[in-house]
Design a protein around this motif. Structure first.
Motif, PDB file in Angstrom:
ATOM      1  N   ALA A 155      -5.140   1.831  16.864  1.00  0.00           N
ATOM      2  CA  ALA A 155      -4.773   0.832  15.858  1.00  0.00           C
ATOM      3  C   ALA A 155      -3.301   0.464  15.983  1.00  0.00           C
ATOM      4  O   ALA A 155      -2.922  -0.698  15.830  1.00  0.00           O
ATOM      5  CB  ALA A 155      -5.069   1.364  14.463  1.00  0.00           C
TER       6      ALA A 155
ATOM      7  N   ASP B  80      -9.025  -2.446  18.692  1.00  0.00           N
ATOM      8  CA  ASP B  80     -10.167  -2.115  17.855  1.00  0.00           C
ATOM      9  C   ASP B  80     -11.011  -1.074  18.590  1.00  0.00           C
ATOM     10  O   ASP B  80     -11.471  -1.322  19.708  1.00  0.00           O
ATOM     11  CB  ASP B  80     -10.993  -3.378  17.585  1.00  0.00           C
ATOM     12  CG  ASP B  80     -12.156  -3.127  16.630  1.00  0.00           C
ATOM     13  OD1 ASP B  80     -12.482  -1.957  16.367  1.00  0.00           O
ATOM     14  OD2 ASP B  80     -12.737  -4.110  16.148  1.00  0.00           O
ATOM     15  N   GLU B  81     -11.213   0.083  17.976  1.00  0.00           N
ATOM     16  CA  GLU B  81     -11.943   1.166  18.648  1.00  0.00           C
ATOM     17  C   GLU B  81     -13.393   0.810  18.943  1.00  0.00           C
ATOM     18  O   GLU B  81     -14.047   1.489  19.735  1.00  0.00           O
ATOM     19  CB  GLU B  81     -11.869   2.447  17.825  1.00  0.00           C
ATOM     20  CG  GLU B  81     -10.484   3.067  17.791  1.00  0.00           C
ATOM     21  CD  GLU B  81     -10.502   4.469  17.204  1.00  0.00           C
ATOM     22  OE1 GLU B  81     -11.332   5.277  17.656  1.00  0.00           O
ATOM     23  OE2 GLU B  81      -9.697   4.739  16.308  1.00  0.00           O
TER      24      GLU B  81
ATOM     25  N   THR C 114      -5.901  -6.935  17.250  1.00  0.00           N
ATOM     26  CA  THR C 114      -6.205  -6.942  15.817  1.00  0.00           C
ATOM     27  C   THR C 114      -5.262  -7.894  15.064  1.00  0.00           C
ATOM     28  O   THR C 114      -4.136  -8.141  15.506  1.00  0.00           O
ATOM     29  CB  THR C 114      -6.058  -5.532  15.217  1.00  0.00           C
ATOM     30  OG1 THR C 114      -4.723  -5.070  15.416  1.00  0.00           O
ATOM     31  CG2 THR C 114      -7.016  -4.553  15.887  1.00  0.00           C
TER      32      THR C 114
END
Length: 233
Positions: A47, A52-53, A167
């Motif tokens: 993050a 974004d995982e 993100t």
């Protein structure tokens, strides 16, 4: 008889004490080992890097064949990666953009040592999502005089599996702290960045070295690259 019993009791007490101490030491060593393992297995701050995982790139690996890609130069000429490595090993570096201080520092170091790398019969190519207008800013800021390719459609980053969507919170941070827009900097107009990875490709098209770390501050050094460059044919 009493003396024999007394002596046995002393020996037994000493044995029990040593055993207890040994078990205590073993338990302490186990705790330290588990703590070290926890530190080793600590995952990157995805993050914090704007990733974004749910959709993380993994990058190509050593032993993989380099992707069949065509690059467009700043004068709108087509250049195939395969044509480059057919003649000499190729070092491929991905970087983010002119607004990235870590990228500027890294490329400045390469600008100083580019001749040393290319003196080993190696082609040095940097690939970025930023437009060629912004590549000019990078060159001016770093003194880079080696080949820099704008990934105008994002397909090169995809082929190496280094690309990720940035993100919104990270985009906002770049805007606030660096006064730049990720999307507007890029040729695609999309907020996509590469993991700043480095690959060395031999003349057979095989990847023989990889440095891949989501932490944009961790890069392959010039010396690491010089140590891993294969001999050209």
């Amino acid at each position: 008889m009493k003396r024999a019993v007394f002596a046995f009791a002393i020996v037994a007490a000493l044995f029990t004490s040593c055993k207890t101490e040994k078990e205590k030491t073993t338990e302490e060593e186990t705790v330290v080992t588990e703590e070290e393992m926890a530190m080793t297995d600590e995952k990157p701050d995805y993050a914090g890097f704007g990733m974004d995982e749910a959709d993380l790139p993994e990058g190509l690996n050593v032993g993989d064949t380099a992707p069949n890609i065509t690059m467009t130069t700043d004068d709108n000429k087509k250049m195939k990666l395969a044509d480059l490595y057919a003649e000499q090993p190729v070092v491929v570096i991905f970087y983010r953009a002119y607004w990235c201080p870590a990228c500027e520092k890294h490329l400045s170091e390469f600008a100083e040592k580019a001749k040393d790398i290319e003196a080993k019969g190696v082609k040095l190519v940097a690939i970025t999502p930023e437009t060629y207008d912004n590549v000019d800013k990078t060159k001016k800021g770093t003194g880079a005089n080696f080949t820099i390719i704008s990934d105008t459609d994002g397909e090169i980053m995809k082929a190496f599996d280094v690309d990720y969507k940035v993100t919104e919170s990270y985009q906002a941070m770049i805007g606030d702290k660096l006064n730049a827009s990720v999307a507007e900097t890029n040729a695609t107009g999309k907020a996509v960045l590469p993991v700043p990875a480095t690959y060395i490709i031999d003349t057979n098209g095989k990847i023989v070295y990889r440095q891949f770390n989501p932490d944009y501050k961790q890069r392959a050094s010039v010396q690491e690259i010089l140590d891993n460059v294969p001999a050209s044919n």
